[in-house]
Design a protein around this motif. Structure first.
Motif, PDB file in Angstrom:
ATOM      1  N   ARG A 193     -10.078 -81.184   2.561  1.00 48.81           N
ATOM      2  CA  ARG A 193     -11.477 -80.743   2.645  1.00 48.81           C
ATOM      3  C   ARG A 193     -11.544 -79.273   3.089  1.00 48.81           C
ATOM      4  NH1 ARG A 193     -15.899 -80.541   0.789  1.00 48.81           N
ATOM      5  NH2 ARG A 193     -17.785 -80.665   2.037  1.00 48.81           N
ATOM      6  N   GLY A 194     -10.699 -78.925   4.045  1.00 45.55           N
ATOM      7  CA  GLY A 194     -10.772 -77.587   4.636  1.00 45.55           C
ATOM      8  C   GLY A 194     -10.314 -76.468   3.718  1.00 45.55           C
ATOM      9  N   THR A 195      -9.512 -76.794   2.714  1.00 51.33           N
ATOM     10  CA  THR A 195      -8.978 -75.737   1.858  1.00 51.33           C
ATOM     11  C   THR A 195      -9.421 -75.880   0.400  1.00 51.33           C
ATOM     12  OG1 THR A 195      -6.931 -77.024   1.645  1.00 51.33           O
ATOM     13  CG2 THR A 195      -6.954 -75.278   3.295  1.00 51.33           C
ATOM     14  N   GLY A 196     -10.014 -77.021   0.049  1.00 48.15           N
ATOM     15  CA  GLY A 196     -10.655 -77.206  -1.261  1.00 48.15           C
ATOM     16  C   GLY A 196      -9.778 -76.806  -2.427  1.00 48.15           C
ATOM     17  N   ALA A 197     -10.320 -75.945  -3.261  1.00 47.10           N
ATOM     18  CA  ALA A 197      -9.620 -75.545  -4.491  1.00 47.10           C
ATOM     19  C   ALA A 197      -8.293 -74.846  -4.188  1.00 47.10           C
ATOM     20  CB  ALA A 197     -10.521 -74.637  -5.313  1.00 47.10           C
ATOM     21  N   HIS A 198      -8.145 -74.357  -2.945  1.00 46.70           N
ATOM     22  CA  HIS A 198      -6.902 -73.655  -2.574  1.00 46.70           C
ATOM     23  C   HIS A 198      -5.894 -74.673  -2.037  1.00 46.70           C
ATOM     24  CE1 HIS A 198      -9.245 -69.985  -3.107  1.00 46.70           C
ATOM     25  NE2 HIS A 198     -10.214 -70.693  -2.571  1.00 46.70           N
ATOM     26  N   PHE A 199      -5.537 -75.613  -2.906  1.00 38.65           N
ATOM     27  CA  PHE A 199      -4.680 -76.751  -2.526  1.00 38.65           C
ATOM     28  C   PHE A 199      -3.281 -76.296  -2.112  1.00 38.65           C
ATOM     29  CE2 PHE A 199      -3.832 -75.661  -6.815  1.00 38.65           C
ATOM     30  CZ  PHE A 199      -2.477 -75.889  -6.974  1.00 38.65           C
ATOM     31  N   TYR A 200      -2.925 -75.076  -2.498  1.00 42.12           N
ATOM     32  CA  TYR A 200      -1.582 -74.552  -2.214  1.00 42.12           C
ATOM     33  C   TYR A 200      -1.511 -73.898  -0.822  1.00 42.12           C
ATOM     34  CZ  TYR A 200      -4.351 -70.734  -3.968  1.00 42.12           C
ATOM     35  OH  TYR A 200      -5.394 -69.867  -4.154  1.00 42.12           O
ATOM     36  N   ALA A 201      -2.588 -74.067  -0.029  1.00 39.88           N
ATOM     37  CA  ALA A 201      -2.601 -73.520   1.335  1.00 39.88           C
ATOM     38  C   ALA A 201      -3.067 -74.598   2.309  1.00 39.88           C
ATOM     39  CB  ALA A 201      -3.535 -72.308   1.395  1.00 39.88           C
ATOM     40  N   PRO A 202      -2.310 -75.705   2.453  1.00 40.63           N
ATOM     41  CA  PRO A 202      -2.791 -76.823   3.279  1.00 40.63           C
ATOM     42  C   PRO A 202      -2.861 -76.457   4.759  1.00 40.63           C
ATOM     43  CG  PRO A 202      -0.479 -77.141   2.720  1.00 40.63           C
ATOM     44  CD  PRO A 202      -0.941 -75.940   1.949  1.00 40.63           C
ATOM     45  N   GLU A 203      -3.739 -77.171   5.487  1.00 40.64           N
ATOM     46  CA  GLU A 203      -3.812 -76.978   6.942  1.00 40.64           C
ATOM     47  C   GLU A 203      -2.921 -77.970   7.676  1.00 40.64           C
ATOM     48  OE1 GLU A 203      -8.059 -75.164   8.066  1.00 40.64           O
ATOM     49  OE2 GLU A 203      -8.152 -77.267   7.485  1.00 40.64           O
ATOM     50  N   LEU A 204      -2.681 -79.137   7.055  1.00 41.21           N
ATOM     51  CA  LEU A 204      -1.833 -80.135   7.707  1.00 41.21           C
ATOM     52  C   LEU A 204      -0.452 -79.545   7.959  1.00 41.21           C
ATOM     53  CD1 LEU A 204      -4.106 -82.086   6.959  1.00 41.21           C
ATOM     54  CD2 LEU A 204      -2.369 -83.767   6.339  1.00 41.21           C
ATOM     55  N   GLN A 205       0.140 -79.959   9.075  1.00 40.87           N
ATOM     56  CA  GLN A 205       1.396 -79.339   9.513  1.00 40.87           C
ATOM     57  C   GLN A 205       2.439 -80.409   9.814  1.00 40.87           C
ATOM     58  OE1 GLN A 205       1.340 -75.909  11.817  1.00 40.87           O
ATOM     59  NE2 GLN A 205       3.527 -75.911  11.383  1.00 40.87           N
ATOM     60  N   ALA A 206       3.676 -80.136   9.389  1.00 42.62           N
ATOM     61  CA  ALA A 206       4.787 -81.019   9.777  1.00 42.62           C
ATOM     62  C   ALA A 206       5.233 -80.628  11.181  1.00 42.62           C
ATOM     63  CB  ALA A 206       5.943 -80.834   8.810  1.00 42.62           C
ATOM     64  N   VAL A 207       5.513 -81.629  12.017  1.00 45.87           N
ATOM     65  CA  VAL A 207       5.994 -81.338  13.375  1.00 45.87           C
ATOM     66  C   VAL A 207       7.304 -82.086  13.607  1.00 45.87           C
ATOM     67  CG1 VAL A 207       5.484 -81.453  15.847  1.00 45.87           C
ATOM     68  CG2 VAL A 207       3.632 -81.044  14.203  1.00 45.87           C
TER      69      VAL A 207
END
Ligand code: FAD
Length: 378
Positions: free
Chosen positions: A123-137
């Motif tokens: 939702r937060g990045t929409g059409a810019h799917f190649y810039a996700p906010e979710l992060q691996a930890v």
């Protein structure tokens, strides 16, 4: 004959016997096409893009475009879920020689015992799917992922999800294999989109989901390379082909309707010049875009340096043509086309998804212009 050589015939048989007859009901009930995917799996089609050495058919973009056009023309929801599985399969196969979860699951993905898909959009990045906010930890030898993915085709039905996240080891992106039954994975909502009624694009919730480090596909930070080098060409060519299929199906219905619609005075709809022009325009649009898609697929299969622009153009051209052709087909079929008596309304709704699926047509036009002018993409 190899499985790949036989696929056009076996896929055509599955489409004729199983997918086409079920399409209207599936659309009306907004049902996920499980039976159709099972039949395609039995035909060997779900391993189309997986190398023969890993249990697949060893096909490329040309074979994919032929299958997507055939399946998508009969039932776009099935075409879409077949395509997302094929993209996930190609991505998992790109790391095949390495040991890891993707390599372990590949035989199941190729046989269709395991259905795959992509969970990229947020939702937060929409059409810019190649810039996700979710992060691996990374934590105590495992990798933890929390957050929400949106518009996950086959959500809740697929077994294997390729989840795109920010890497915590590098500046780049990572793509992890997350399995449906992993603790912390859930799906919510029902797909209520305008078209592609059976494609189940719903939200995926990840609550502190833990995967092994070897669930990452490729090297740390190689996610962007995967997205632009593997996912994008397969997705763009496949989606373009699904839309050629939708347009061709609408044209076939409109042509048959025009030839078979008799009036009380003995005249036939196809004798009207405006209708003849409409059929001619639709036929030219279908042939032109099919040619663009096949050319893009051929260049992609050949690893041609100039393949990127034709691949991006194929998606924009085919989805734009599908919108125009389905609208024109509605005009040719008149009031009958607006009712469930003909499949035109379904084709028209299904054809509205392509432009807004990322990379969206508005974004792609910018990327095509940049690439033509020698600027970096994206
Ligand atoms: C049927 C369907 C199936 C899908 N399946 C999947 C899936 O399996 N996996 C997955 O990860 N995602 C999937 N998606 C999601 C899809 O790929 C997009 O990420 C999503 O539709 C973006 O929607 P948004 O409303 O957030 O777009 P927004 O980002 O809000 O964009 C709104 C509009 O603005 C335009 N826009 C935004 N930024 C720019 C820009 N920089 N330049 C030009 N125009 C711009 C967009 O083109 C769009 O038209 C699916 C979507 C649909 C409709």
């Amino acid at each position: 004959m190899s499985v790949l050589d036989e696929l056009p015939t076996t896929v055509a048989t599955v489409v004729r016997q199983q997918i086409a007859p079920a399409a209207a009901t599936l659309d009306r009930r907004r049902a996920f096409p499980s039976d159709n995917l099972r039949a395609l799996a039995e035909a060997g089609a779900l391993g189309l893009l997986v190398p023969v050495s890993h249990g697949g058919a060893g096909g490329g973009l040309e074979a994919l475009s032929a299958a997507c056009e055939e399946i998508g023309g009969a039932c776009a929801s099935t075409g879409m879920t077949f395509l997302m599985h094929s993209v996930a399969a190609a991505t998992a196969a790109s790391d095949a020689p390495a040991h890891g979860r993707a390599a372990e699951l590949l035989a199941g993905i190729a046989s269709g015992a395991l259905l795959g898909t992509l969970a990229f959009s947020e939702r937060g990045t929409g059409a810019h799917f190649y810039a996700p906010e979710l992060q691996a930890v990374h934590e105590e030898g495992r990798v933890r992922i929390s957050g929400r993915k949106s518009f996950v085709t086959s959500g809740g039905h697929a077994d294997v999800y390729l989840v795109l996240v920010q890497s915590d080891e590098t500046e780049g992106l990572d793509c992890y294999v997350v399995e449906r039954d992993a603790p912390g994975v859930s799906f919510d909502g029902a797909w209520e989109g305008l078209g592609m009624a059976g494609n189940a694009s719903v939200a995926m919730q990840l609550d502190d989901v833990a995967v092994d480090a070897d669930a990452r596909i490729g090297a740390p930070g190689a996610g962007a390379e995967l997205v632009f080098g593997v996912v994008a060409p397969v997705f763009l060519v496949g989606l373009a082909a699904v839309n050629v299929g939708i347009a061709a199906a609408a044209l076939a219905t409109a042509t048959a309707h025009a030839a078979g619609r008799h009036y009380a005075d003995g005249s036939v709809l196809a004798e009207v010049q405006a209708i003849q022009h409409a059929l001619a325009d639709m036929d030219m649009a279908v042939r032109a875009t099919r040619g663009l898609v096949r050319e893009a697929a051929r260049l992609g299969d050949a690893d041609d340096d100039g393949a990127l622009v034709p691949i991006m153009e194929a998606k924009v051209a085919a989805t734009t043509a599908a919108e125009a052709v389905t609208q024109r087909a509605l005009e040719v079929c008149g009031g009958q086309g607006y009712t469930p008596a003909l499949p035109i309304a379904r084709h028209l709704r299904d054809a509205r998804a392509g432009a807004v699926m990322a990379p969206t047509n508005l974004v792609l036009r910018s990327w095509i212009g940049k690439a033509l002018a020698g600027l970096p993409v994206p």
